[in-house]
Design a protein around this motif. Sequence first.
Motif, PDB file in Angstrom:
ATOM      1  N   GLU A  23     -60.943  -5.121  -7.219  1.00  9.24           N
ATOM      2  CA  GLU A  23     -59.736  -5.917  -7.015  1.00  9.24           C
ATOM      3  C   GLU A  23     -60.061  -7.086  -6.078  1.00  9.24           C
ATOM      4  O   GLU A  23     -60.793  -6.903  -5.095  1.00  9.24           O
ATOM      5  CB  GLU A  23     -58.630  -5.059  -6.393  1.00  9.24           C
ATOM      6  CG  GLU A  23     -58.041  -4.047  -7.332  1.00  9.24           C
ATOM      7  CD  GLU A  23     -57.296  -4.704  -8.476  1.00  9.24           C
ATOM      8  OE1 GLU A  23     -56.611  -5.726  -8.257  1.00  9.24           O
ATOM      9  OE2 GLU A  23     -57.414  -4.182  -9.606  1.00  9.24           O
ATOM     10  N   PRO A  24     -59.534  -8.275  -6.351  1.00  8.33           N
ATOM     11  CA  PRO A  24     -59.784  -9.422  -5.471  1.00  8.33           C
ATOM     12  C   PRO A  24     -59.423  -9.156  -4.009  1.00  8.33           C
ATOM     13  O   PRO A  24     -60.161  -9.576  -3.107  1.00  8.33           O
ATOM     14  CB  PRO A  24     -58.913 -10.530  -6.064  1.00  8.33           C
ATOM     15  CG  PRO A  24     -58.830 -10.179  -7.516  1.00  8.33           C
ATOM     16  CD  PRO A  24     -58.776  -8.669  -7.544  1.00  8.33           C
ATOM     17  N   SER A  25     -58.333  -8.441  -3.758  1.00  8.14           N
ATOM     18  CA  SER A  25     -57.955  -8.169  -2.367  1.00  8.14           C
ATOM     19  C   SER A  25     -58.980  -7.270  -1.680  1.00  8.14           C
ATOM     20  O   SER A  25     -59.233  -7.412  -0.478  1.00  8.14           O
ATOM     21  CB  SER A  25     -56.555  -7.564  -2.274  1.00  8.14           C
ATOM     22  OG  SER A  25     -56.498  -6.338  -2.969  1.00  8.14           O
ATOM     23  N   LEU A  26     -59.593  -6.345  -2.426  1.00  5.67           N
ATOM     24  CA  LEU A  26     -60.634  -5.489  -1.849  1.00  5.67           C
ATOM     25  C   LEU A  26     -61.855  -6.331  -1.472  1.00  5.67           C
ATOM     26  O   LEU A  26     -62.416  -6.163  -0.394  1.00  5.67           O
ATOM     27  CB  LEU A  26     -61.027  -4.392  -2.837  1.00  5.67           C
ATOM     28  CG  LEU A  26     -62.036  -3.403  -2.257  1.00  5.67           C
ATOM     29  CD1 LEU A  26     -61.566  -1.986  -2.505  1.00  5.67           C
ATOM     30  CD2 LEU A  26     -63.400  -3.651  -2.830  1.00  5.67           C
ATOM     31  N   ILE A  27     -62.248  -7.248  -2.355  1.00  7.69           N
ATOM     32  CA  ILE A  27     -63.394  -8.127  -2.055  1.00  7.69           C
ATOM     33  C   ILE A  27     -63.082  -8.983  -0.839  1.00  7.69           C
ATOM     34  O   ILE A  27     -63.900  -9.093   0.082  1.00  7.69           O
ATOM     35  CB  ILE A  27     -63.750  -8.993  -3.282  1.00  7.69           C
ATOM     36  CG1 ILE A  27     -64.308  -8.114  -4.397  1.00  7.69           C
ATOM     37  CG2 ILE A  27     -64.744 -10.089  -2.895  1.00  7.69           C
ATOM     38  CD1 ILE A  27     -64.507  -8.824  -5.716  1.00  7.69           C
ATOM     39  N   HIS A  28     -61.886  -9.579  -0.817  1.00  6.63           N
ATOM     40  CA  HIS A  28     -61.511 -10.410   0.329  1.00  6.63           C
ATOM     41  C   HIS A  28     -61.557  -9.612   1.624  1.00  6.63           C
ATOM     42  O   HIS A  28     -62.166 -10.031   2.610  1.00  6.63           O
ATOM     43  CB  HIS A  28     -60.119 -11.010   0.140  1.00  6.63           C
ATOM     44  CG  HIS A  28     -59.647 -11.716   1.370  1.00  6.63           C
ATOM     45  ND1 HIS A  28     -58.991 -11.055   2.392  1.00  6.63           N
ATOM     46  CD2 HIS A  28     -59.774 -13.001   1.760  1.00  6.63           C
ATOM     47  CE1 HIS A  28     -58.729 -11.908   3.357  1.00  6.63           C
ATOM     48  NE2 HIS A  28     -59.184 -13.104   3.002  1.00  6.63           N
ATOM     49  N   ASP A  38     -65.148  -8.595   2.665  1.00  2.67           N
ATOM     50  CA  ASP A  38     -65.920  -9.740   3.148  1.00  2.67           C
ATOM     51  C   ASP A  38     -65.357 -10.272   4.470  1.00  2.67           C
ATOM     52  O   ASP A  38     -66.113 -10.660   5.360  1.00  2.67           O
ATOM     53  CB  ASP A  38     -65.947 -10.846   2.104  1.00  2.67           C
ATOM     54  CG  ASP A  38     -66.759 -10.465   0.869  1.00  2.67           C
ATOM     55  OD1 ASP A  38     -67.197  -9.302   0.752  1.00  2.67           O
ATOM     56  OD2 ASP A  38     -66.958 -11.345   0.006  1.00  2.67           O
ATOM     57  N   TYR A  39     -64.035 -10.284   4.599  1.00  2.51           N
ATOM     58  CA  TYR A  39     -63.424 -10.761   5.837  1.00  2.51           C
ATOM     59  C   TYR A  39     -63.798  -9.857   7.006  1.00  2.51           C
ATOM     60  O   TYR A  39     -64.067 -10.334   8.107  1.00  2.51           O
ATOM     61  CB  TYR A  39     -61.904 -10.847   5.685  1.00  2.51           C
ATOM     62  CG  TYR A  39     -61.255 -11.685   6.757  1.00  2.51           C
ATOM     63  CD1 TYR A  39     -61.278 -13.069   6.680  1.00  2.51           C
ATOM     64  CD2 TYR A  39     -60.634 -11.092   7.852  1.00  2.51           C
ATOM     65  CE1 TYR A  39     -60.687 -13.849   7.667  1.00  2.51           C
ATOM     66  CE2 TYR A  39     -60.047 -11.860   8.838  1.00  2.51           C
ATOM     67  CZ  TYR A  39     -60.079 -13.237   8.737  1.00  2.51           C
ATOM     68  OH  TYR A  39     -59.503 -14.010   9.727  1.00  2.51           O
ATOM     69  N   GLN A  40     -63.850  -8.544   6.761  1.00  5.51           N
ATOM     70  CA  GLN A  40     -64.269  -7.625   7.828  1.00  5.51           C
ATOM     71  C   GLN A  40     -65.721  -7.882   8.207  1.00  5.51           C
ATOM     72  O   GLN A  40     -66.065  -7.861   9.394  1.00  5.51           O
ATOM     73  CB  GLN A  40     -64.062  -6.163   7.410  1.00  5.51           C
ATOM     74  CG  GLN A  40     -64.276  -5.190   8.541  1.00  5.51           C
ATOM     75  CD  GLN A  40     -63.287  -5.399   9.670  1.00  5.51           C
ATOM     76  OE1 GLN A  40     -62.085  -5.355   9.465  1.00  5.51           O
ATOM     77  NE2 GLN A  40     -63.786  -5.639  10.877  1.00  5.51           N
ATOM     78  N   SER A  64     -64.272 -21.894   6.742  1.00  5.62           N
ATOM     79  CA  SER A  64     -63.039 -22.131   7.504  1.00  5.62           C
ATOM     80  C   SER A  64     -62.617 -20.887   8.275  1.00  5.62           C
ATOM     81  O   SER A  64     -62.195 -20.978   9.432  1.00  5.62           O
ATOM     82  CB  SER A  64     -61.924 -22.577   6.569  1.00  5.62           C
ATOM     83  OG  SER A  64     -62.196 -23.866   6.081  1.00  5.62           O
ATOM     84  N   ASP A  65     -62.707 -19.718   7.639  1.00  5.39           N
ATOM     85  CA  ASP A  65     -62.352 -18.475   8.315  1.00  5.39           C
ATOM     86  C   ASP A  65     -63.258 -18.229   9.518  1.00  5.39           C
ATOM     87  O   ASP A  65     -62.796 -17.798  10.583  1.00  5.39           O
ATOM     88  CB  ASP A  65     -62.436 -17.281   7.359  1.00  5.39           C
ATOM     89  CG  ASP A  65     -61.319 -17.260   6.327  1.00  5.39           C
ATOM     90  OD1 ASP A  65     -60.308 -17.977   6.509  1.00  5.39           O
ATOM     91  OD2 ASP A  65     -61.459 -16.529   5.327  1.00  5.39           O
TER      92      ASP A  65
END
Length: 138
Positions: free
Chosen positions: A62-67, A70-72, A96-97
């Motif tokens: 799922e895109p939210s899982l990848i985000h 990766d964000y973590q 940017s993040d």
Amino acid sequence: MGGKRKPANIVVYFGCSMLGGYAAVCREEIARLHRRISELGYSLASDHQTQPDILEREAKLEPSLIHDRDYQWLLDSDVGVFEISNPSLGVGSEISDMIYAGKPVLMLFKHGLEDKVSSYVRGKVGSRYVSCPVECHA
């Protein structure tokens, strides 16, 4: 006590184009960057980009899982290193993040591609709005 001094547990978040393709810099060149970062004694939070069948495996997530994964990784890292020769919306967002999190950023691009790399992204170097260290080099 000769030898090179190892960085003290510095974790590097590495970002590069995946879905955007590898037109300017191929996977093998990116794998060399991974190896070089490790050879210098740094730990890589993200090194999955050149693994076999990575695009097929990532497509099942799922895109939210990848985000969130990766964000973590980004939050857990001390510094970001980004290969920016291959255009990528995701890499721009990661840069940017990382800047928003106040972490140092190093952007690398292939010699001769200066005119192809986003001015907005390169403009983060020296910007009055960016307070963390940011460098961009061919």
